[in-house]
Write an enzyme that holds these catalytic residues in place. Structure first.
Site, short mmCIF file in Angstrom:
data_model
loop_
_atom_site.label_atom_id
_atom_site.label_comp_id
_atom_site.label_asym_id
_atom_site.label_seq_id
_atom_site.Cartn_x
_atom_site.Cartn_y
_atom_site.Cartn_z
N TYR A 1 0.91 -1.31 0.09
CA TYR A 1 -0.03 -0.01 -0.02
C TYR A 1 0.91 1.21 -0.06
O TYR A 1 0.38 2.34 0.37
CB TYR A 1 -1.00 0.08 1.34
CG TYR A 1 -1.93 -1.18 1.30
CD1 TYR A 1 -2.10 -2.05 0.32
CD2 TYR A 1 -2.82 -1.15 2.16
CE1 TYR A 1 -3.06 -2.97 0.31
CE2 TYR A 1 -3.87 -2.17 2.38
CZ TYR A 1 -3.68 -2.95 1.31
OH TYR A 1 -4.86 -3.98 1.23
N LYS B 1 5.46 -14.31 4.85
CA LYS B 1 5.43 -15.25 3.35
C LYS B 1 6.63 -15.11 3.15
O LYS B 1 6.98 -15.08 1.96
CB LYS B 1 4.14 -14.69 2.56
CG LYS B 1 3.96 -15.64 1.58
CD LYS B 1 3.33 -16.89 2.11
CE LYS B 1 2.88 -18.01 0.97
NZ LYS B 1 2.34 -19.40 1.58
N ASP C 1 -0.71 -18.02 5.04
CA ASP C 1 -1.91 -18.84 4.85
C ASP C 1 -2.25 -19.75 5.96
O ASP C 1 -3.33 -20.09 6.08
CB ASP C 1 -1.76 -19.51 3.47
CG ASP C 1 -0.11 -19.87 3.44
OD1 ASP C 1 0.56 -19.48 4.27
OD2 ASP C 1 0.05 -20.64 2.51
N ASP D 1 -4.43 -5.71 6.48
CA ASP D 1 -5.65 -5.48 6.14
C ASP D 1 -6.59 -6.44 6.05
O ASP D 1 -7.83 -6.57 6.49
CB ASP D 1 -5.52 -4.69 4.79
CG ASP D 1 -6.59 -4.05 4.38
OD1 ASP D 1 -7.75 -3.89 5.28
OD2 ASP D 1 -6.93 -3.61 3.35
#
Ligand code: NAI
Length: 332
Positions: free
Chosen positions: A124, A171, A204, A228
């Site tokens: 972002y 990740k 995940d 988010d």
């Protein structure tokens, strides 16, 4: 002495929920002097800018604000007010406490966690460009400075609130450079807090674990995009955006706001649920040291949800903003 706090009613249901919150806080005995400022559609109409300089200057002057939701006009060239606020005031930590509430029918009854999201960079960062027609590149920025301060914020919060463990979500297996750096920094900061547990988890896997058993999590910290998504997921675990509070904190300023939007479908009808903004105001009260009033407000919210009287339709009731406000005041 009353503490000055900037009040931004926003638009849509914003003015309705802020009026309700001001009424409850006054009845609860909060020592606050509201300094009203404009943002959202009313500010576009008056100043041609949804986030006028005067509003930013007032927050810079008084340091603390309570903000109602603001519509982001689509396709009119305005950037999201929230993204701008966070950037302009360097509100680097989005803090969302998520805990089970009485009277709300959800599968889990023992959730008590805090989602801390890095608010200023990641995907972002607003850096997107077209490489060639048909190919667009969005930059995912991770800096050591921002990574370090958000992880440190998470550990400091854990220490302050007597929480047991910080879980860092990433990740790094598929993003070895950017999340690799974030993870390295997280481990370094964790070493400074040997008395708080530290755990690393892939984003995940975390989603799956949260669906299976959210009670095992305490403080979650992560970069902007993951935060988010995960913060709304966690809000859903305890009843959704209508009941979960939010805060955007920087080293100089703090803006407290409900995480739901301006709800144009019900705006002006007196149907809005003020609880998310009220609980955000309770966080603000804690922030400015009025902890007893904050606890009073929080307990009125729980009693109101427990008894189920006067609840708005989104909470399964048949009432409206006026009835739930009266009930909250009665339960103080
Ligand atoms: P939304 O959160 O405004 O509405 C989604 C659904 O939830 C609607 O059905 C609405 O009626 C309901 N809802 C939301 N808050 C409620 C409340 N307090 N009481 C009762 N029902 C409530 O999300 P949407 O429709 O995606 O966004 C509308 C506008 O809000 C957009 O312009 C968006 O950019 C803006 N927005 C602003 C935010 C902020 O200022 N913090 C955050 C999210 C969206």
């Amino acid at each position: 002495m009353n503490t000055p706090v900037v009040l931004i009613p926003g638009d849509g249901i914003g003015p309705e929920v802020t009026a309700s919150v001001c009424e409850v806080l006054a009845a609860a005995g909060a020592n606050i002097k509201w300094i009203e400022a404009h943002a959202g559609i009313p500010a576009v109409e008056r100043f041609g800018d949804p986030l006028p300089k005067d509003t930013l200057d007032l927050i810079r002057r008084y340091r603390v604000a309570l903000k109602g939701p603001c519509t982001t006009p689509v396709g009119k060239g305005f950037r999201s007010i929230n993204v701008r606020l966070r950037k302009e005031l360097d509100l680097y930590a989005s803090v969302r406490p998520v805990c089970s509430l009485p009277g709300i029918p959800v599968p889990y009854s023992d959730v008590d966690l805090v989602v801390i999201r890095e608010n200023t960079e990641g995907l972002y960062s607003g850096q997107e460009h077209m490489v060639v027609p048909g190919v667009v590149e969005s930059l995912r920025i991770i800096t050591r400075t921002a990574a370090e301060r958000i992880v440190r914020y998470a550990f400091e919060l854990a220490r302050r609130q007597g929480r047991k463990r910080v879980t860092f979500c990433h990740k790094a297996d598929v993003l070895p450079l950017s999340d690799g750096l974030f993870l390295k920094v997280a481990r370094e900061v964790a070493d400074e807090f040997p008395f708080v547990g530290f755990e690393e988890i892939h984003v995940d896997t975390l989603c799956m674990q949260l669906a299976l058993d959210p009670s095992r999590y305490d403080v979650l910290v992560m970069e902007n995009l993951f935060g988010d998504v995960l913060s709304d997921l966690c809000a859903g675990l305890v009843g959704g955006l209508g009941v979960v509070p939010g805060a955007n904190i920087g080293s100089r300023y703090a803006v407290f706001e409900a995480v739901h939007g301006s709800a144009p479908d019900i705006a002006g009808k007196g149907l809005a649920n003020p609880i998310a903004l009220l609980r955000s105001a309770a966080l603000l009260l804690e922030h400015i040291g009025q902890t007893r009033v904050a606890a009073r407000v929080e307990s009125a919210v729980r009693n109101t949800l427990q008894t189920g009287q006067g609840l708005t339709q989104d909470l399964g009731g048949t009432g409206n903003t006026a009835s739930i406000t009266a009930e909250l005041i009665r339960n103080l």
